[in-house]
Design an enzyme around this catalytic site. Sequence first.
Site, PDB file in Angstrom:
ATOM      1  N   GLN A 172     -12.915  -4.682  12.487  1.00 27.81           N
ATOM      2  CA  GLN A 172     -12.210  -3.445  12.171  1.00 27.81           C
ATOM      3  C   GLN A 172     -13.232  -2.348  11.860  1.00 27.81           C
ATOM      4  O   GLN A 172     -14.320  -2.648  11.372  1.00 27.81           O
ATOM      5  CB  GLN A 172     -11.221  -3.641  11.019  1.00 27.81           C
ATOM      6  CG  GLN A 172     -11.831  -3.956   9.661  1.00 27.81           C
ATOM      7  CD  GLN A 172     -11.996  -5.434   9.408  1.00 27.81           C
ATOM      8  OE1 GLN A 172     -12.322  -6.195  10.306  1.00 27.81           O
ATOM      9  NE2 GLN A 172     -11.794  -5.847   8.161  1.00 27.81           N
TER      10      GLN A 172
ATOM     11  N   GLU B  94       2.649   6.559   1.029  1.00 27.11           N
ATOM     12  CA  GLU B  94       3.849   7.392   1.052  1.00 27.11           C
ATOM     13  C   GLU B  94       3.828   8.432  -0.067  1.00 27.11           C
ATOM     14  O   GLU B  94       4.395   9.525   0.081  1.00 27.11           O
ATOM     15  CB  GLU B  94       5.098   6.520   0.938  1.00 27.11           C
ATOM     16  CG  GLU B  94       5.321   5.606   2.140  1.00 27.11           C
ATOM     17  CD  GLU B  94       5.761   6.346   3.402  1.00 27.11           C
ATOM     18  OE1 GLU B  94       5.348   7.501   3.624  1.00 27.11           O
ATOM     19  OE2 GLU B  94       6.528   5.750   4.185  1.00 27.11           O
TER      20      GLU B  94
ATOM     21  N   ARG C  31       0.816  -1.219   0.000  1.00 24.42           N
ATOM     22  CA  ARG C  31       0.000   0.000   0.000  1.00 24.42           C
ATOM     23  C   ARG C  31       0.847   1.266   0.000  1.00 24.42           C
ATOM     24  O   ARG C  31       0.327   2.381  -0.072  1.00 24.42           O
ATOM     25  CB  ARG C  31      -0.913   0.024   1.240  1.00 24.42           C
ATOM     26  CG  ARG C  31      -1.873  -1.143   1.357  1.00 24.42           C
ATOM     27  CD  ARG C  31      -2.560  -1.169   2.718  1.00 24.42           C
ATOM     28  NE  ARG C  31      -3.423  -0.029   2.930  1.00 24.42           N
ATOM     29  CZ  ARG C  31      -4.748  -0.048   2.823  1.00 24.42           C
ATOM     30  NH1 ARG C  31      -5.365  -1.176   2.496  1.00 24.42           N
ATOM     31  NH2 ARG C  31      -5.476   1.019   3.039  1.00 24.42           N
TER      32      ARG C  31
ATOM     33  N   PHE D  77     -19.758  -4.193  -1.092  1.00 19.84           N
ATOM     34  CA  PHE D  77     -20.912  -4.747  -0.387  1.00 19.84           C
ATOM     35  C   PHE D  77     -22.199  -4.509  -1.153  1.00 19.84           C
ATOM     36  O   PHE D  77     -23.064  -5.397  -1.249  1.00 19.84           O
ATOM     37  CB  PHE D  77     -21.024  -4.151   1.019  1.00 19.84           C
ATOM     38  CG  PHE D  77     -19.988  -4.656   2.000  1.00 19.84           C
ATOM     39  CD1 PHE D  77     -19.048  -5.602   1.633  1.00 19.84           C
ATOM     40  CD2 PHE D  77     -19.968  -4.172   3.304  1.00 19.84           C
ATOM     41  CE1 PHE D  77     -18.101  -6.068   2.534  1.00 19.84           C
ATOM     42  CE2 PHE D  77     -19.032  -4.632   4.224  1.00 19.84           C
ATOM     43  CZ  PHE D  77     -18.093  -5.575   3.831  1.00 19.84           C
TER      44      PHE D  77
ATOM     45  N   VAL E 106     -14.961  -0.950   0.299  1.00 18.60           N
ATOM     46  CA  VAL E 106     -15.903  -1.757   1.060  1.00 18.60           C
ATOM     47  C   VAL E 106     -17.363  -1.414   0.743  1.00 18.60           C
ATOM     48  O   VAL E 106     -18.200  -2.307   0.603  1.00 18.60           O
ATOM     49  CB  VAL E 106     -15.594  -1.659   2.569  1.00 18.60           C
ATOM     50  CG1 VAL E 106     -15.797  -0.251   3.104  1.00 18.60           C
ATOM     51  CG2 VAL E 106     -16.422  -2.643   3.362  1.00 18.60           C
TER      52      VAL E 106
ATOM     53  N   TYR F  39       0.696   4.408  -2.433  1.00 19.12           N
ATOM     54  CA  TYR F  39      -0.353   5.405  -2.202  1.00 19.12           C
ATOM     55  C   TYR F  39      -0.091   6.176  -0.909  1.00 19.12           C
ATOM     56  O   TYR F  39      -0.054   7.413  -0.907  1.00 19.12           O
ATOM     57  CB  TYR F  39      -1.715   4.717  -2.139  1.00 19.12           C
ATOM     58  CG  TYR F  39      -2.883   5.656  -1.970  1.00 19.12           C
ATOM     59  CD1 TYR F  39      -3.268   6.494  -3.018  1.00 19.12           C
ATOM     60  CD2 TYR F  39      -3.613   5.699  -0.790  1.00 19.12           C
ATOM     61  CE1 TYR F  39      -4.356   7.352  -2.875  1.00 19.12           C
ATOM     62  CE2 TYR F  39      -4.695   6.549  -0.647  1.00 19.12           C
ATOM     63  CZ  TYR F  39      -5.060   7.382  -1.680  1.00 19.12           C
ATOM     64  OH  TYR F  39      -6.125   8.234  -1.544  1.00 19.12           O
TER      65      TYR F  39
ATOM     66  N   LYS G  86       1.180  10.069  -1.005  1.00 20.09           N
ATOM     67  CA  LYS G  86       0.371  11.166  -0.458  1.00 20.09           C
ATOM     68  C   LYS G  86       1.123  11.909   0.648  1.00 20.09           C
ATOM     69  O   LYS G  86       0.986  13.129   0.797  1.00 20.09           O
ATOM     70  CB  LYS G  86      -0.952  10.616   0.074  1.00 20.09           C
ATOM     71  CG  LYS G  86      -1.934  10.175  -1.006  1.00 20.09           C
ATOM     72  CD  LYS G  86      -2.512  11.360  -1.770  1.00 20.09           C
ATOM     73  CE  LYS G  86      -3.681  10.946  -2.646  1.00 20.09           C
ATOM     74  NZ  LYS G  86      -4.312  12.101  -3.325  1.00 20.09           N
TER      75      LYS G  86
ATOM     76  N   ASP H 165      -3.684  -3.517   6.227  1.00 18.94           N
ATOM     77  CA  ASP H 165      -5.030  -2.938   6.279  1.00 18.94           C
ATOM     78  C   ASP H 165      -5.256  -2.355   7.672  1.00 18.94           C
ATOM     79  O   ASP H 165      -5.088  -3.054   8.673  1.00 18.94           O
ATOM     80  CB  ASP H 165      -6.082  -4.008   5.996  1.00 18.94           C
ATOM     81  CG  ASP H 165      -7.460  -3.420   5.742  1.00 18.94           C
ATOM     82  OD1 ASP H 165      -7.591  -2.659   4.774  1.00 18.94           O
ATOM     83  OD2 ASP H 165      -8.386  -3.728   6.500  1.00 18.94           O
TER      84      ASP H 165
END
Length: 322
Positions: free
Chosen positions: A209, A147, A142, A191, A187, A145, A149, A273
Site C-alpha cells: 500500500q 465522516e 474510522r 517505524f 506509520v 474521523y 471531517k 485502511d
Amino acid sequence: MSKRILVTGGAGFIGSHLCQRLISEGNEVLCVDNFFTGSRRNIVSLLADPKFELLRHDVTYPLSVEVDQIYNLACPASPVHYQFDPVQTTKTSVMGAINMLGLAKRLKAPILQASTSEVYGDPQIHPQVEGYWGNVNPIGPRSCYDEGKRCAETLFFDYYRQHDVQIKVMRIFNTYGPKMHPNDGRVVSNFIVQALRRQDITIYGDGRQTRSFCYVDDLVDGMVKLMNTDQSVTGPINVGNPNEFTIRQLAELVVELANSGSKVVFTDLPVDDPKQRQPNIQMARAVLGWQPTVELREGLIKTIGFFEELLSQGKAAHQATP
C-alpha cells in the site's frame, strides 16, 4: 501588518509548528487546546513570548474571543487517538466547526479548516483530485474521523453560502516531522520509534500500500499561503507531497537512516485502511504557488533526530496514550 490569530489544536503536532511560524512573522497567537493529544512540550519554547497566549479549552463548547483570523486544527488525527472516544471525535469535528464558524461569522474573520485526505476514503481514483467525492464507509471504525471531517466541510460551505463567511478548506495528506506524538500509531512515528529501539518494524498488510509523505514545514507553508489568499479562494485544496512510496520502502529507509538492525514483520491490515494515498496538487501549484520542497530522506533525518532526543530523555516511554 501584525494580526491576532486563533489556532485551535495549537499544542498539537501541526498546530505547534503553525503557532511558531505565525509568531515568527510578527503576529500575536492565541493557542487553544484541551490537551487530549496536544502537549505543552510542543509549545514550551513559545510560553515566554509576549505575542503568544495559551488557553485550555474544548472547541465543542463555544468560545468568545477577538481575533483577525482563525485556523481550526482541533481534532485527534491518528486512529489510535480518534478511535479511543469516537463519539467525542465526531463532536470535535462537527460541534467544533459550528462553534468556530459562528465565531468567524460574528467577527467577519477568515477561517481555515484543517480537513484531511481521509475524506476520500479508500479511493477508487488515483491520484486524488479535489473534485473526487470519495469512497468512505459511513459506519466503520474510522468513520468518526472520516465522516466528521466530511461534515465539517459541509458546514464550512453552508456557512459560506448562507452567511458569507470567509472560508478556506485545506485537505491535508500524510504529514510528518518533529513533535509527532511517539505513540500515535502513525506509520512514520511507529517505524522510527521501533527502529531506534531496535524492535521489529511492524507493517500492516503486505507493505505494498502507498502513501505520500509531506514534511511539516512544507505543510504549514501551504496553510499560511491558503489563509492569505483572496476572499474568492475557498478550496477545498489538497496540500501534500505527491511523491508516492510503498509502506515497505518507507520502513527500509527508516531502518537505513536510523542505523538500525530492526527487521520487518507483517501483520493484518486494519479495517478500511486505504490502499493508496497520493494528492494531485495542481490546484495548490496554480492557486497558491505552492509545492513541497523537502525530500523524504531529508525530512526523515530531521524527524529521527527529534525522536532520538525524545527517547534519550525517556519521555516517549512515559507519553501517555489516551
